[in-house]
Each structure stands twice: as structure tokens, then as C-alpha cells.
Design a protein around this motif. Structure first.
Motif, short mmCIF file in Angstrom:
data_model
loop_
_atom_site.label_atom_id
_atom_site.label_comp_id
_atom_site.label_asym_id
_atom_site.label_seq_id
_atom_site.Cartn_x
_atom_site.Cartn_y
_atom_site.Cartn_z
N ARG A 22 0.73 -1.09 0.12
CA ARG A 22 0.02 -0.02 0.00
C ARG A 22 0.89 1.13 -0.01
N PRO A 23 0.34 2.47 -0.36
CA PRO A 23 1.09 3.46 -0.25
C PRO A 23 1.94 3.85 0.87
N GLU A 24 1.23 3.59 1.91
CA GLU A 24 1.71 3.64 3.37
C GLU A 24 3.01 2.75 3.72
N ASP A 25 2.76 1.44 2.88
CA ASP A 25 4.10 0.67 3.23
C ASP A 25 5.40 1.13 2.46
N VAL A 26 4.98 1.81 1.34
CA VAL A 26 6.18 2.44 0.45
C VAL A 26 6.72 3.49 1.28
N GLU A 27 5.99 4.31 1.79
CA GLU A 27 6.30 5.40 2.59
C GLU A 27 7.18 4.76 3.82
N LYS A 28 6.87 3.58 4.33
CA LYS A 28 7.56 2.89 5.57
C LYS A 28 8.82 2.54 5.16
N TRP A 29 8.77 1.82 3.81
CA TRP A 29 10.14 1.51 3.36
C TRP A 29 11.08 2.47 2.93
N THR A 30 10.52 3.66 2.54
CA THR A 30 11.33 4.85 2.30
C THR A 30 12.12 5.10 3.63
N GLY A 31 11.49 5.10 4.70
CA GLY A 31 11.87 5.52 6.18
C GLY A 31 12.91 4.54 6.49
N GLU A 32 12.78 3.31 6.14
CA GLU A 32 13.74 2.22 6.41
C GLU A 32 15.13 2.37 5.88
N ILE A 33 14.94 2.89 4.45
CA ILE A 33 16.34 3.15 3.71
C ILE A 33 16.74 4.60 4.24
N LYS A 34 16.17 5.37 4.56
CA LYS A 34 16.75 6.58 5.01
C LYS A 34 17.41 6.20 6.44
#
Length: 423
Positions: free
Chosen positions: A170-182
């Protein structure tokens, strides 16, 4: 071949046990690879790498460490190489693909754990693989329960960073993965002592994208009616791509693709006309796991594509190179990696779509869907995959195996019967 005994000693390796592995590998490689006829000349590079697999690249990594670079060991295609490269670090794949390492893994893991996890843990704890000794930090991810617990064990022996993989897209999951990458980027900066800038990350994204394009060129050549390279050779290229220098990997893969494209023009094939074309899907096949490809290609068929992490999932899709800020770049990296269709996701209709698309593009006669024993994710998803293929009128064979040769003859019998049925 150079003598690397002193290097192995300095790495604290178990030399006696390691010698036993070094005696087995050349024979296995010769039986599987050097017995082939009419191989592309460019495969000489990968033959050389395997001939000195615990020497040439490990020596390069140690030299880089002396010059201040840090080495990050990874186990999954979801860990973004771009971040490490941008910080001046080096990525090396660490998935174990040999039964040789499994017994040491079983000393601390249940026997009902998949062989890839047991081999990966065993290679470190048994001190018989230089790559596992060299890495300054391991990077794990939460793509399965077995790995999550294995990281706890490895974390007692080596610095470990774990990326929490979303289970949905979901969009919120992609956002979460972006946070993990940061967060991963901060860790990488801390370990390397280097700051990641938009310019450095842009360069790194381009380097890894070029590598993906080169690997994709080789796979594109495999779509030809006259098959210019065996599935075994393509698999070897992919396996080594996980730990080779990315720029060199790009150069060598492009060189191989040039030769394959010329072979297609000249009508050169490594298989006789009419050989049945097989798409292999399922769990990854880490080096030196060549068993299934070898059995298939000595049973009257040719593997023309792999829908696996050691196949199309590794290079499919590029990171958007138009972003100019770290925020935009991290988001672009997250979007690209979340497009990988692993069985860890639910729902995972994208993987079924991929398999059906690849079956058409590579004009396959049948699909062999394989899972490593005790890999619950791919084993369970096998039902959905097989149903979709049957509904599409594509012959499919589901197989379960591990790293031993105990089931080799049984597999051969089933595969030969499947290939015969395709006629």
C-alpha cells in the motif's frame, strides 16, 4: 592460481575444513560447466572467478579495507546497494548455496529451517568462507521468520543491521520502506564515516542501474529462437553479480551480451533445434547451487529464464534518475525495490503476473516452479502459481528440493517425464 593461505589464516578461517571445500568445488564445477560444448567465449571471465572464488575477490575486498573502505554483507535483493555505494562502501552477497555449510548451521538452527538460511549461518560460524569473515557489517531484512531469528544468532558474532520489510504494498508501506532506507543510510554513514550527498547518491543510482541494464541484455538474448547461452551459464553470471564489483560486472555482462547478440545473428545455438524451453520460477539459487539447472539441461530441455531473486527479480525495473534531492532519491529507491514481487508479500498477484508475462516473452514450453525445502512462503504460493499457469494452458511442474544430491535421480525422473510430456 595464487596462494591465499596466509590471507585465510589472517581471517581466522578453519583451514582444514576449508581445504575439504576447495577440493570438492573444482570437480563439481568441471562436471556441471566445463562439460558443456560451444560455450560463449566471454564465459571465461566467470570461469576464472569461480576457479579462484575464495581468493581473487576477497583479496580485492581486503585491499579496499586497508584503504579505508567498509564492506557490507547482504542476503536479499531488497537491500539497496545504491546507499552503500553512495557512501563509498562495498556490497557483497552472502547467501550460502552449498550443503557443505548446512551442518554448521544446524548446530544453532532447527533442521526444519530452509537450507539457504542454514548454509548462510553455517558459513559464518564454521569459519569456512572468506566473504563471511571480511564483511564489516551484515545487513539483514525481515522477509521470512527463519531469517529474522537467524539474524539474532549472527548478531552475536558480527555487527548486524536489520531492515524491517513491509508485508504489503500500500502507499503507506512504500512510505515505511522509504523510512527504512533513510535509517539504513544513517547507519551506513556512521560505519563508513562518509556523508551521502545527492550527487554521490545520483552517481550510485546510475552505476547500479547500468549493471541492471547489462544483466537484462543477457536475458533479452535468451528470448531468441536459437538459444545462444545455456541456463547454467546465465545463472553463473547472476550468482557472481551479487558480489563482484558493479562497474566490472556491467562491463563483463555487456561484453557477454555483445557476443550473444552476434551469435543470434549468426544462428549459433547451444541447444539443438526443437529443445523444449523452460522457465524456472521460485526460490533463489545461491552459488554454488547449480543442481536443478544441470538436471534440466541434461534431461533434454533448456532453461531460458529464471523468475527468481537470482534471475529477473534482481535486475527488473530501474531507479528513477531524475530526482535531485536526497528525499526524492530515497523515495525513488523505495519505489523501485517495492516493485520486486517476493512471496513475502500479501497479496502477491504481481508475481503470478510476472510469471505469465515471462512465459509469453520467452516463448516457453513449460514452467518448473521450485522451492527450497522448508521455505513455507514459496511452498504455499506454489498452489496459486500452478493454478494460474494451468488456467492459462501452460504446463507446470512443482518441485521441492534442498542442497543435497540425495534427490537428484528422483528429480531427474520427474523432469524427464515432464519434458517428454511437453512433446
Amino acid at each position: 592460481m595464487a596462494n591465499y593461505v596466509e590471507m585465510w589464516k589472517e581471517l581466522g578461517m578453519d583451514l582444514e575444513t576449508h581445504d575439504a571445500l576447495c577440493q570438492v568445488l573444482p570437480t563439481a564445477f568441471g562436471d556441471v560447466y566445463l562439460s558443456q560444448e560451444n560455450r560463449p567465449e566471454s564465459m571465461g571471465f566467470w570461469d576464472l572467478v569461480v576457479a579462484d572464488i575464495h581468493g581473487i575477490r576477497p583479496a580485492e575486498l581486503l585491499e579496499a579495507q586497508k584503504n579505508g573502505q567498509k564492506v557490507f554483507g547482504t542476503f536479499c535483493v531488497y537491500v539497496p546497494d545504491e546507499v552503500v555505494v553512495a557512501a563509498g562502501g562495498i556490497v557483497t552477497g552472502l547467501c550460502g548455496g552449498s550443503q557443505f555449510w548446512v551442518p554448521d548451521g544446524e548446530k544453532v538452527l532447527p533442521k526444519s529451517t530452509c537450507p539457504l538460511i542454514k548454509a548462510s549461518v553455517g558459513a559464518r560460524l564454521g569459519r569456512t568462507c572468506p566473504f563471511f569473515r571480511i564483511a564489516d557489517m551484515y545487513v539483514g531484512e525481515t522477509t521470512c521468520d527463519g531469517k529474522k531469528k537467524a539474524w539474532e544468532i549472527l548478531g552475536q558474532d558480527v555487527p548486524m543491521h536489520i531492515m524491517d520489510m513491509p508485508q504489503m504494498k500500500r502507499p503507506e508501506d512504500v512510505e515505511k520502506w522509504t523510512g527504512e532506507i533513510k535509517e539504513f543510510a544513517k547507519v551506513v554513514e556512521s560505519v563508513t564515516g562518509n556523508t551521502i550527498t545527492p550527487e554521490k547518491l545520483q552517481d550510485a543510482i546510475h552505476i547500479i542501474n547500468e549493471k541492471r541494464k547489462a544483466l537484462a541484455r543477457v536475458y533479452e538474448a535468451r528470448k531468441a529462437a536459437n538459444i545462444p547461452i545455456s541456463g547454467k551459464d546465465a545463472l553463473l553470471m547472476m550468482q557472481i553479480a551479487f558480489f563482484d564489483d558493479p562497474v566490472r560486472c556491467t562491463q563483463m555482462a555487456n561484453k557477454l551480451a555483445d557476443e550473444l547478440e552476434q551469435r543470434i545473428k549468426d544462428g549459433v545455438s547451444v541447444f539443438k533445434a526443437g529443445t523444449k524451453r523452460i522457465l524456472l520460477s521460485g526460490t533463489p539459487m545461491a552459488i554454488p547451487n547449480w543442481k536443478l539447472h544441470h538436471i534440466i539441461e541434461t534431461s533434454g530441455a533448456a532453461v531460458v529464464c529464471e523468475e527468481t531473486c537470482t534471475g529477473t527479480r534482481y535486475f527488473n525495473n530501474l531507479v528513477d534518475e531524475t530526482q535531485t534531492t536526497l528525499e526524492g532519491q530515497y523515495a525513488a529507491i523505495a519505489r523501485r525495490y517495492m516493485e520486486i514481487n517476493c512471496a513475502c508479500f500479501t497479496p502477491n498477484t504481481g508475481r503470478v503476473d510476472d510469471i505469465l508475462r515471462l512465459a509469453r516473452e520467452y516463448k516457453v514450453d513449460g514452467v518448473i516452479d521450485v522451492n527450497l525445502k522448508f521455505c513455507c512462503l514459496y511452498d504455499t504460493e506454489g498452489y496459486t502459481v500452478e493454478k494460474a499457469l494451468k488456467d492459462a494452458g501452460i504446463p507446470v511442474l512443482g518441485l521441492e528440493t534442498d542442497y543435497t544430491d540425495a534427490d537428484a535421480e528422483q528429480l531427474r525422473t520427474r523432469i524427464e517425464a515432464f519434458v517428454e510430456m511437453l512433446d
